[in-house]
Motif scaffolding. Sequence first.
Motif, PDB file in Angstrom:
ATOM      1  N   ARG A   1     -35.580  21.737 -59.894  1.00  0.00           N
ATOM      2  CA  ARG A   1     -35.525  20.313 -60.242  1.00  0.00           C
ATOM      3  C   ARG A   1     -34.997  20.174 -61.660  1.00  0.00           C
ATOM      4  O   ARG A   1     -35.365  20.937 -62.555  1.00  0.00           O
ATOM      5  CB  ARG A   1     -36.899  19.688 -60.132  1.00  0.00           C
ATOM      6  N   PHE A   2     -34.132  19.190 -61.856  1.00  0.00           N
ATOM      7  CA  PHE A   2     -33.568  18.885 -63.169  1.00  0.00           C
ATOM      8  C   PHE A   2     -33.517  17.377 -63.311  1.00  0.00           C
ATOM      9  O   PHE A   2     -33.069  16.682 -62.402  1.00  0.00           O
ATOM     10  CB  PHE A   2     -32.156  19.472 -63.280  1.00  0.00           C
ATOM     11  N   SER A   3     -33.999  16.847 -64.423  1.00  0.00           N
ATOM     12  CA  SER A   3     -33.993  15.413 -64.644  1.00  0.00           C
ATOM     13  C   SER A   3     -33.735  15.147 -66.116  1.00  0.00           C
ATOM     14  O   SER A   3     -34.318  15.810 -66.985  1.00  0.00           O
ATOM     15  CB  SER A   3     -35.341  14.820 -64.223  1.00  0.00           C
ATOM     16  N   VAL A   4     -32.841  14.178 -66.384  1.00  0.00           N
ATOM     17  CA  VAL A   4     -32.472  13.895 -67.770  1.00  0.00           C
ATOM     18  C   VAL A   4     -32.087  12.429 -67.913  1.00  0.00           C
ATOM     19  O   VAL A   4     -31.392  11.882 -67.065  1.00  0.00           O
ATOM     20  CB  VAL A   4     -31.311  14.817 -68.223  1.00  0.00           C
ATOM     21  N   PRO A   5     -32.563  11.772 -69.007  1.00  0.00           N
ATOM     22  CA  PRO A   5     -32.071  10.424 -69.292  1.00  0.00           C
ATOM     23  C   PRO A   5     -30.723  10.523 -70.005  1.00  0.00           C
ATOM     24  O   PRO A   5     -30.502  11.440 -70.806  1.00  0.00           O
ATOM     25  CB  PRO A   5     -33.146   9.845 -70.223  1.00  0.00           C
ATOM     26  N   LEU A   6     -29.829   9.594 -69.695  1.00  0.00           N
ATOM     27  CA  LEU A   6     -28.501   9.582 -70.303  1.00  0.00           C
ATOM     28  C   LEU A   6     -28.161   8.160 -70.725  1.00  0.00           C
ATOM     29  O   LEU A   6     -28.601   7.194 -70.096  1.00  0.00           O
ATOM     30  CB  LEU A   6     -27.457  10.091 -69.305  1.00  0.00           C
ATOM     31  N   SER A   7     -27.349   8.046 -71.763  1.00  0.00           N
ATOM     32  CA  SER A   7     -26.955   6.718 -72.222  1.00  0.00           C
ATOM     33  C   SER A   7     -26.124   6.026 -71.147  1.00  0.00           C
ATOM     34  O   SER A   7     -25.318   6.655 -70.469  1.00  0.00           O
ATOM     35  CB  SER A   7     -26.168   6.805 -73.531  1.00  0.00           C
ATOM     36  N   ALA A   8     -26.340   4.744 -70.992  1.00  0.00           N
ATOM     37  CA  ALA A   8     -25.627   3.972 -69.971  1.00  0.00           C
ATOM     38  C   ALA A   8     -24.243   3.586 -70.498  1.00  0.00           C
ATOM     39  O   ALA A   8     -23.912   2.414 -70.665  1.00  0.00           O
ATOM     40  CB  ALA A   8     -26.434   2.752 -69.567  1.00  0.00           C
ATOM     41  N   THR A   9     -23.452   4.625 -70.757  1.00  0.00           N
ATOM     42  CA  THR A   9     -22.094   4.473 -71.267  1.00  0.00           C
ATOM     43  C   THR A   9     -21.172   5.367 -70.456  1.00  0.00           C
ATOM     44  O   THR A   9     -21.633   6.220 -69.693  1.00  0.00           O
ATOM     45  CB  THR A   9     -22.009   4.910 -72.748  1.00  0.00           C
ATOM     46  N   ARG A  10     -19.854   5.191 -70.628  1.00  0.00           N
ATOM     47  CA  ARG A  10     -18.914   6.070 -69.934  1.00  0.00           C
ATOM     48  C   ARG A  10     -19.148   7.522 -70.346  1.00  0.00           C
ATOM     49  O   ARG A  10     -19.035   8.431 -69.526  1.00  0.00           O
ATOM     50  CB  ARG A  10     -17.486   5.645 -70.246  1.00  0.00           C
ATOM     51  N   ARG A  11     -19.503   7.733 -71.589  1.00  0.00           N
ATOM     52  CA  ARG A  11     -19.794   9.093 -72.062  1.00  0.00           C
ATOM     53  C   ARG A  11     -21.023   9.665 -71.342  1.00  0.00           C
ATOM     54  O   ARG A  11     -21.054  10.829 -70.971  1.00  0.00           O
ATOM     55  CB  ARG A  11     -20.015   9.070 -73.564  1.00  0.00           C
TER      56      ARG A  11
ATOM     57  N   ALA B   1     -23.294  13.275 -67.214  1.00  0.00           N
ATOM     58  CA  ALA B   1     -24.046  13.483 -65.972  1.00  0.00           C
ATOM     59  C   ALA B   1     -23.313  14.479 -65.082  1.00  0.00           C
ATOM     60  O   ALA B   1     -23.923  15.410 -64.536  1.00  0.00           O
ATOM     61  CB  ALA B   1     -24.250  12.158 -65.239  1.00  0.00           C
ATOM     62  N   ARG B   2     -22.019  14.304 -64.929  1.00  0.00           N
ATOM     63  CA  ARG B   2     -21.237  15.208 -64.086  1.00  0.00           C
ATOM     64  C   ARG B   2     -21.196  16.620 -64.671  1.00  0.00           C
ATOM     65  O   ARG B   2     -21.356  17.611 -63.946  1.00  0.00           O
ATOM     66  CB  ARG B   2     -19.828  14.664 -63.893  1.00  0.00           C
TER      67      ARG B   2
ATOM     68  N   PHE C   1     -29.947   5.480 -68.192  1.00  0.00           N
ATOM     69  CA  PHE C   1     -30.153   5.739 -66.771  1.00  0.00           C
ATOM     70  C   PHE C   1     -30.630   7.173 -66.657  1.00  0.00           C
ATOM     71  O   PHE C   1     -30.541   7.949 -67.599  1.00  0.00           O
ATOM     72  CB  PHE C   1     -28.882   5.476 -65.947  1.00  0.00           C
ATOM     73  N   ARG C   2     -31.195   7.535 -65.521  1.00  0.00           N
ATOM     74  CA  ARG C   2     -31.738   8.887 -65.330  1.00  0.00           C
ATOM     75  C   ARG C   2     -31.042   9.563 -64.164  1.00  0.00           C
ATOM     76  O   ARG C   2     -30.915   8.990 -63.085  1.00  0.00           O
ATOM     77  CB  ARG C   2     -33.237   8.840 -65.070  1.00  0.00           C
TER      78      ARG C   2
ATOM     79  N   ALA D   1     -23.416   7.871 -61.078  1.00  0.00           N
ATOM     80  CA  ALA D   1     -23.536   7.680 -62.529  1.00  0.00           C
ATOM     81  C   ALA D   1     -22.619   6.553 -62.989  1.00  0.00           C
ATOM     82  O   ALA D   1     -23.015   5.715 -63.808  1.00  0.00           O
ATOM     83  CB  ALA D   1     -23.227   8.982 -63.261  1.00  0.00           C
ATOM     84  N   ALA D   2     -21.398   6.520 -62.481  1.00  0.00           N
ATOM     85  CA  ALA D   2     -20.466   5.445 -62.852  1.00  0.00           C
ATOM     86  C   ALA D   2     -21.024   4.089 -62.436  1.00  0.00           C
ATOM     87  O   ALA D   2     -20.937   3.114 -63.194  1.00  0.00           O
ATOM     88  CB  ALA D   2     -19.098   5.690 -62.220  1.00  0.00           C
ATOM     89  N   ASN D   3     -21.614   4.006 -61.251  1.00  0.00           N
ATOM     90  CA  ASN D   3     -22.214   2.750 -60.804  1.00  0.00           C
ATOM     91  C   ASN D   3     -23.369   2.329 -61.704  1.00  0.00           C
ATOM     92  O   ASN D   3     -23.525   1.142 -62.006  1.00  0.00           O
ATOM     93  CB  ASN D   3     -22.702   2.864 -59.360  1.00  0.00           C
TER      94      ASN D   3
END
Length: 153
Positions: free
Chosen positions: A18-28, A33-34, A73-74, A59-61
């Motif tokens: 299992r892997f889980s990470v919060p990421l900024s809701a930006t194109r970066r 995420a990918r 987003f996570r 992720a893009a959505n």
Amino acid sequence: MTRESAAVGPLCADPLYRFSVPLSATRRGARLARLLAAERLREWGAESDAALLVVAELAANAVLHGRVPGRSFRLTLALADSGTLCVEVTDTRGDRPPVQGRLAAEVLGESGYGLLLVGELADRWGVRQGPVPCKTVWAELDPVAGGWPSGQA
């Protein structure tokens, strides 16, 4: 390929990895995420072009349609004992359910086809509401016979 509205099934309830990470809701953040998914799947021996495309679309959505300024987003990946890969992307716009396909094109112009791609690549996918104000769009990809061949599309 089916779309379901219920929570992810028991395959991801007790995963091998299992892997889980919060990421900024930006194109970066969507790009990261990918990249992170590619690294985890490589480590787990579950490399899959199809899985990376699903991660990229979800992720893009989240960035384009689920973004709330100042909130992330996570991304969650889980690999079950059976080899099924579960991808979840959670954003903070539970009030905006995903719009798929032709209906999305009528509403949004030329966008809205990412979920059609997810539906073609994933064996199962759906949306889970909550906890408020969130929603999670999830997808499950089953391995092909013999496991996850590198570069499988």
